[in-house]
Scaffold this motif. Structure first.
Motif, PDB file in Angstrom:
ATOM      1  N   LEU A  29     111.588  64.862  37.254  1.00  9.23           N
ATOM      2  CA  LEU A  29     111.760  66.310  37.318  1.00  9.23           C
ATOM      3  C   LEU A  29     110.838  67.036  36.339  1.00  9.23           C
ATOM      4  CD1 LEU A  29     115.639  66.179  37.354  1.00  9.23           C
ATOM      5  CD2 LEU A  29     114.224  66.820  39.304  1.00  9.23           C
ATOM      6  N   MET A  30     110.235  68.124  36.812  1.00  6.50           N
ATOM      7  CA  MET A  30     109.349  68.955  36.005  1.00  6.50           C
ATOM      8  C   MET A  30     109.788  70.413  36.128  1.00  6.50           C
ATOM      9  SD  MET A  30     106.467  68.920  34.141  1.00  6.50           S
ATOM     10  CE  MET A  30     105.360  67.603  34.713  1.00  6.50           C
ATOM     11  N   ARG A  31     109.949  71.096  34.986  1.00  5.44           N
ATOM     12  CA  ARG A  31     110.261  72.522  35.001  1.00  5.44           C
ATOM     13  C   ARG A  31     108.980  73.308  34.748  1.00  5.44           C
ATOM     14  NH1 ARG A  31     115.411  74.398  31.987  1.00  5.44           N
ATOM     15  NH2 ARG A  31     116.202  73.554  33.974  1.00  5.44           N
ATOM     16  N   ILE A  32     108.702  74.270  35.632  1.00  2.63           N
ATOM     17  CA  ILE A  32     107.531  75.122  35.482  1.00  2.63           C
ATOM     18  C   ILE A  32     107.992  76.564  35.363  1.00  2.63           C
ATOM     19  CG2 ILE A  32     105.382  75.916  36.543  1.00  2.63           C
ATOM     20  CD1 ILE A  32     105.043  73.223  37.786  1.00  2.63           C
ATOM     21  N   THR A  33     107.534  77.223  34.326  1.00  4.25           N
ATOM     22  CA  THR A  33     107.838  78.631  34.096  1.00  4.25           C
ATOM     23  C   THR A  33     106.685  79.473  34.617  1.00  4.25           C
ATOM     24  OG1 THR A  33     109.165  78.130  32.144  1.00  4.25           O
ATOM     25  CG2 THR A  33     108.327  80.378  32.349  1.00  4.25           C
ATOM     26  N   PHE A  34     107.019  80.460  35.444  1.00 12.65           N
ATOM     27  CA  PHE A  34     106.034  81.361  36.033  1.00 12.65           C
ATOM     28  C   PHE A  34     106.165  82.750  35.435  1.00 12.65           C
ATOM     29  CE2 PHE A  34     106.797  78.175  39.376  1.00 12.65           C
ATOM     30  CZ  PHE A  34     105.498  77.757  39.617  1.00 12.65           C
ATOM     31  N   GLY A  35     105.025  83.423  35.311  1.00 12.11           N
ATOM     32  CA  GLY A  35     105.000  84.802  34.881  1.00 12.11           C
ATOM     33  C   GLY A  35     104.092  85.598  35.804  1.00 12.11           C
ATOM     34  N   GLY A  36     104.124  86.920  35.656  1.00  8.80           N
ATOM     35  CA  GLY A  36     103.278  87.759  36.489  1.00  8.80           C
ATOM     36  C   GLY A  36     103.656  89.218  36.373  1.00  8.80           C
ATOM     37  N   GLU A  37     102.828  90.068  36.948  1.00  3.60           N
ATOM     38  CA  GLU A  37     103.100  91.496  36.939  1.00  3.60           C
ATOM     39  C   GLU A  37     104.203  91.841  37.946  1.00  3.60           C
ATOM     40  OE1 GLU A  37      99.500  93.550  37.716  1.00  3.60           O
ATOM     41  OE2 GLU A  37      98.469  92.833  35.907  1.00  3.60           O
ATOM     42  N   ARG A  38     104.936  92.863  37.659  1.00  3.84           N
ATOM     43  CA  ARG A  38     105.974  93.409  38.539  1.00  3.84           C
ATOM     44  C   ARG A  38     107.162  92.466  38.726  1.00  3.84           C
ATOM     45  NH1 ARG A  38     105.109  94.284  43.624  1.00  3.84           N
ATOM     46  NH2 ARG A  38     103.538  92.654  43.885  1.00  3.84           N
ATOM     47  N   LEU A  39     107.272  91.429  37.914  1.00  7.33           N
ATOM     48  CA  LEU A  39     108.383  90.497  38.108  1.00  7.33           C
ATOM     49  C   LEU A  39     109.727  91.093  37.705  1.00  7.33           C
ATOM     50  CD1 LEU A  39     107.026  86.962  37.154  1.00  7.33           C
ATOM     51  CD2 LEU A  39     107.474  87.928  39.419  1.00  7.33           C
ATOM     52  N   ASP A  40     109.710  92.268  37.076  1.00 16.79           N
ATOM     53  CA  ASP A  40     110.980  92.945  36.826  1.00 16.79           C
ATOM     54  C   ASP A  40     111.616  93.407  38.130  1.00 16.79           C
ATOM     55  OD1 ASP A  40     108.916  94.774  37.219  1.00 16.79           O
ATOM     56  OD2 ASP A  40     109.867  96.321  36.001  1.00 16.79           O
ATOM     57  N   ALA A  41     110.814  93.456  39.220  1.00 20.72           N
ATOM     58  CA  ALA A  41     111.341  93.841  40.536  1.00 20.72           C
ATOM     59  C   ALA A  41     111.962  92.662  41.268  1.00 20.72           C
ATOM     60  CB  ALA A  41     110.230  94.446  41.397  1.00 20.72           C
ATOM     61  N   LEU A  42     111.700  91.445  40.782  1.00 26.21           N
ATOM     62  CA  LEU A  42     112.284  90.256  41.414  1.00 26.21           C
ATOM     63  C   LEU A  42     113.765  90.217  41.049  1.00 26.21           C
ATOM     64  CD1 LEU A  42     110.662  86.721  41.488  1.00 26.21           C
ATOM     65  CD2 LEU A  42     113.125  87.035  41.237  1.00 26.21           C
TER      66      LEU A  42
END
Length: 295
Positions: A29-42
């Motif tokens: 198992l691998m945990r990957i953290t994603f970031g990006g613009e506008r993710l407050d809308a997710l």
């Protein structure tokens, strides 16, 4: 018990994201953290919240789309397979809106670092080699109550039954963290390695049984199904959530409905993967209306 009524529509939106960091959770198992613009809308609905993840082809630095509007699926299907983004379904393990991040746990399916380049599928291989800054695209919800959440026990449920393998572990963890205090739950989880076991915080009265595959006896049994057949289940009205390999899911559902007397409407079952088939195969079957019967 808390219940949620499914909405009539499932509003989702495309987001461009990048890898922020990776962390190994266990051998498989691998945990990957994603970031990006506008993710407050997710707006993750928690529990088993699923979304679509699109990976670039090996020669690309980001997924290529011809359309990200309402006609995205037809446009995606019409693209040259050598250029078309690789689409997979995953679970949002945890979201941190204040930081503009969310986590996804990947089952590596044999594509651990150092494995043969052909081991595992495209998503497993990508996850095993993911680095900060790698770019991809997701189709994710923008309202919390959305059609990508399947765990919805109805009013009158007395206890919960959950089964799955490592591909379902992120969803199981999300479900257990969501359950109300005092909710009775019986859980069976099949994993490939002893070290794939995780702490699963919950307020529920949950009994979790871990089933580690016996590699020497591979193919000679179904650990989850065998454990269920031998289990003494609680009385009262159950709700079951069953996920993982499609063949095992189908067998577990049949056991619960035919041998245990569960109301088939109270058994939510989902094949996350199928032995010998890629997600492209499964999508093609669904599109053609030739997917195997799950009854």
């Amino acid at each position: 018990m808390t219940t949620t009524v499914a909405p009539a529509t499932a509003p989702f939106r495309f987001f461009d994201v990048h890898v922020v960091r990776t962390r190994r959770l266990g051998p498989s198992l691998m945990r990957i953290t994603f970031g990006g613009e506008r993710l407050d809308a997710l707006a993750c609905g928690g529990r088993d919240q699923r979304f679509k993840l699109f990976l670039p082809q090996p020669h690309q630095d980001r997924p290529v789309f011809h359309d990200t509007g309402d006609g995205w699926y037809a446009a995606w299907r019409a693209q040259d397979p050598a250029e078309r983004a690789v689409m997979r379904s995953y679970t949002i393990r945890e979201q941190r809106p204040h930081a503009g991040e969310f986590d996804v746990d990947f089952a590596l399916h044999g594509a651990e670092p150092g494995a043969a380049v052909t081991a595992g599928g495209p998503a497993s291989r990508w996850a095993a080699g993911a680095r900060p800054g790698d770019r991809l695209t997701v189709l994710a919800p923008v309202v919390e109550d959305n059609g990508g959440v399947d765990f919805r026990p109805p009013t009158g449920t007395d206890w919960i039954l959950i089964t799955g393998d490592e591909t379902a572990l992120p969803a199981i963890a999300g479900i257990l963290s969501w359950l109300s205090p005092g909710t009775r739950a019986a859980v069976w989880i099949e994993v490939d390695h002893e070290d794939d076991r995780q702490q699963l915080p919950t307020f529920a009265d949950a009994e979790v049984t871990w089933l580690v595959r016996d590699r020497a006896a591979a193919g000679s049994g179904e650990p989850v199904l065998d454990a269920l057949r031998a289990a003494e289940l609680p009385g009262g009205t159950p709700y079951a959530w069953v996920a993982g390999e499609a063949g095992t899911v189908k067998a577990v559902r049949r056991h619960l409905v035919r041998e245990r007397g569960f109301d088939r409407r109270a058994v939510k079952f989902t094949g996350y993967w199928r032995r010998g088939a890629t997600e492209e195969d499964l999508i093609a079957e669904l599109t053609a209306g030739t997917a195997p019967d799950e009854d």
